[in-house]
Design an enzyme around this catalytic site. Structure first.
Site, PDB file in Angstrom:
ATOM      1  N   ALA A   8       0.825  -1.206   0.000  1.00  0.00           N
ATOM      2  CA  ALA A   8       0.000   0.000   0.000  1.00  0.00           C
ATOM      3  C   ALA A   8       0.860   1.257   0.000  1.00  0.00           C
ATOM      4  O   ALA A   8       1.125   1.863   1.036  1.00  0.00           O
ATOM      5  CB  ALA A   8      -0.942  -0.003   1.198  1.00  0.00           C
ATOM      6  N   GLY A  12      -1.974   2.200  -4.050  1.00  0.00           N
ATOM      7  CA  GLY A  12      -2.824   1.326  -3.263  1.00  0.00           C
ATOM      8  C   GLY A  12      -3.646   2.065  -2.230  1.00  0.00           C
ATOM      9  O   GLY A  12      -4.819   1.753  -2.004  1.00  0.00           O
ATOM     10  N   LYS A  76       6.306  -2.615  -5.606  1.00  0.00           N
ATOM     11  CA  LYS A  76       7.245  -2.236  -6.646  1.00  0.00           C
ATOM     12  C   LYS A  76       7.627  -3.473  -7.463  1.00  0.00           C
ATOM     13  O   LYS A  76       7.665  -4.592  -6.953  1.00  0.00           O
ATOM     14  CB  LYS A  76       8.493  -1.615  -6.030  1.00  0.00           C
ATOM     15  N   ALA A 126      -2.128  10.651 -11.020  1.00  0.00           N
ATOM     16  CA  ALA A 126      -1.050  11.479 -10.482  1.00  0.00           C
ATOM     17  C   ALA A 126      -1.216  11.526  -8.969  1.00  0.00           C
ATOM     18  O   ALA A 126      -2.171  12.118  -8.458  1.00  0.00           O
ATOM     19  CB  ALA A 126      -1.111  12.879 -11.072  1.00  0.00           C
ATOM     20  N   LYS A 178       1.460   2.525 -21.875  1.00  0.00           N
ATOM     21  CA  LYS A 178       1.826   3.166 -20.611  1.00  0.00           C
ATOM     22  C   LYS A 178       3.328   3.087 -20.372  1.00  0.00           C
ATOM     23  O   LYS A 178       3.944   4.041 -19.885  1.00  0.00           O
ATOM     24  CB  LYS A 178       1.069   2.530 -19.452  1.00  0.00           C
ATOM     25  N   ASN A 182       5.863   6.181 -19.709  1.00  0.00           N
ATOM     26  CA  ASN A 182       6.754   6.215 -18.547  1.00  0.00           C
ATOM     27  C   ASN A 182       8.226   6.314 -18.953  1.00  0.00           C
ATOM     28  O   ASN A 182       9.013   7.005 -18.300  1.00  0.00           O
ATOM     29  CB  ASN A 182       6.548   4.968 -17.684  1.00  0.00           C
ATOM     30  N   ASN A 186       9.433   9.505 -17.027  1.00  0.00           N
ATOM     31  CA  ASN A 186       9.831   9.210 -15.649  1.00  0.00           C
ATOM     32  C   ASN A 186      11.282   9.549 -15.349  1.00  0.00           C
ATOM     33  O   ASN A 186      11.589  10.258 -14.379  1.00  0.00           O
ATOM     34  CB  ASN A 186       9.569   7.738 -15.327  1.00  0.00           C
ATOM     35  N   SER A 248       7.032   8.968 -10.518  1.00  0.00           N
ATOM     36  CA  SER A 248       7.310   8.074  -9.390  1.00  0.00           C
ATOM     37  C   SER A 248       8.817   7.838  -9.246  1.00  0.00           C
ATOM     38  O   SER A 248       9.326   7.688  -8.122  1.00  0.00           O
ATOM     39  CB  SER A 248       6.586   6.741  -9.587  1.00  0.00           C
TER      40      SER A 248
END
Length: 301
Positions: A8, A12, A76, A126, A178, A182, A186, A248
């Protein structure tokens, strides 16, 4: 419905909070600091300009997934196998497991360890976690779900909680799209320490973004995936729609944590190499982030 969130973090906690607000029995499984904060005052959710303290259960133990009808797997990417092995003995036969992770192969890795299907889900939100037990929503919040016997049912459950959710038979293409987004943003956001709005449009950046996306497109084609013609527009549009969002990867570097770069630009690089292709821009970004992860060399006397 009883729902467990394994790993979490910001993603999450955000979805868990909305589901709990909708009346579901949600358990967040995360780090001790999160558990302590949630037990003391509930989960603090900042959403649509307002703040709420949401009552949810929190636990550090993987066995807390027991009895859940749905597990949202949010760890992760580099923790996928270990976390999957930890929850495997405690998942009921009728439980559905969804991978809400970055990357394109986590659901397959998860399914291999659990010896049961895992549903891939692409999440677009986001988010940031300024402190333990506190999640801030800054934009987006939709999910695209792979097919399964209960995907439509759960998509309706999420929609009723205010989460835009749809099921697609082409979740593989969605995950690759996606991944390309990223890969473009990222690492650059992390290395420049800039949010998307201050990154996109800067001198030289747009040319670099187009080059990264072109590499991703070639590699995707080599694996039978055609990325959408609107891919560049999507990336450049995030400079406006998520102008204040740091990636992230940037958030992980700022906290001194390991990033998921191996499953972002690193994933493109590995797949390019396997097909005899080159991806020099993705390789450069992967290398630079890995150097930042390693930190400065230790001084000697």
């Amino acid at each position: 419905m009883k729902i467990a969130v394994m790993g979490a973090g910001a993603v999450g906690c955000f979805f868990g909070a909305l589901l709990a607000q909708a009346g579901h029995d949600v358990t967040l499984i995360g780090r001790p600091a999160l558990v302590e904060a949630v037990r003391d005052g509930g989960l603090l959710l900042e959403h649509n300009g307002e703040r709420w303290h949401v009552a949810v259960f929190a636990d550090t133990r993987p066995e807390a997934v027991a009895g859940a009808e749905l597990v949202l797997f949010c760890v992760k990417s580099f923790d996928t196998e270990a976390a999957a092995a930890a929850i495997a003995p405690h998942i009921g036969a009728d439980c559905s497991v969804w991978s809400l992770q970055n990357g394109i192969d986590n659901a397959d890795r998860l399914a291999h360890i659990l010896d049961r299907p895992a549903v891939p889900v692409a999440v677009y939100a986001a988010l940031e976690a300024p402190a333990a037990g506190y999640v801030r929503h800054k934009g987006g919040g939709k999910m695209v779900i792979g097919p399964s016997p209960r995907s439509e049912e759960f998509a309706g459950l999420f929609a009723a909680a205010g989460i835009a959710a749809r099921v697609t038979p082409d979740v593989v293409g969605t995950l690759w799209t996606k991944l390309a987004v990223n890969c473009a943003l990222n690492a650059l956001s992390a290395l420049a320490a800039l949010p998307y709005g201050r990154l996109v449009g800067r001198e030289g950046v747009d040319v670099l973004l187009k080059g990264i996306l072109a590499e991703c497109r070639v590699v995707a084609e080599a694996y039978g995936v055609t990325l959408p013609p609107t891919l560049e527009d999507t990336v450049f549009g995030l400079g406006t729609s998520m102008a204040e969002q740091y990636s992230s990867t940037a958030q992980d570097l700022a906290r001194g944590r390991r990033t998921e770069i191996d499953d972002l630009n690193g994933a493109i690089l590995r797949r390019a190499t396997a097909r005899g292709l080159e991806a020099p821009l993705n390789q450069a970004l992967w290398t630079l982030v890995k150097l930042r992860e390693a930190g400065p060399p230790s001084s000697s006397t």
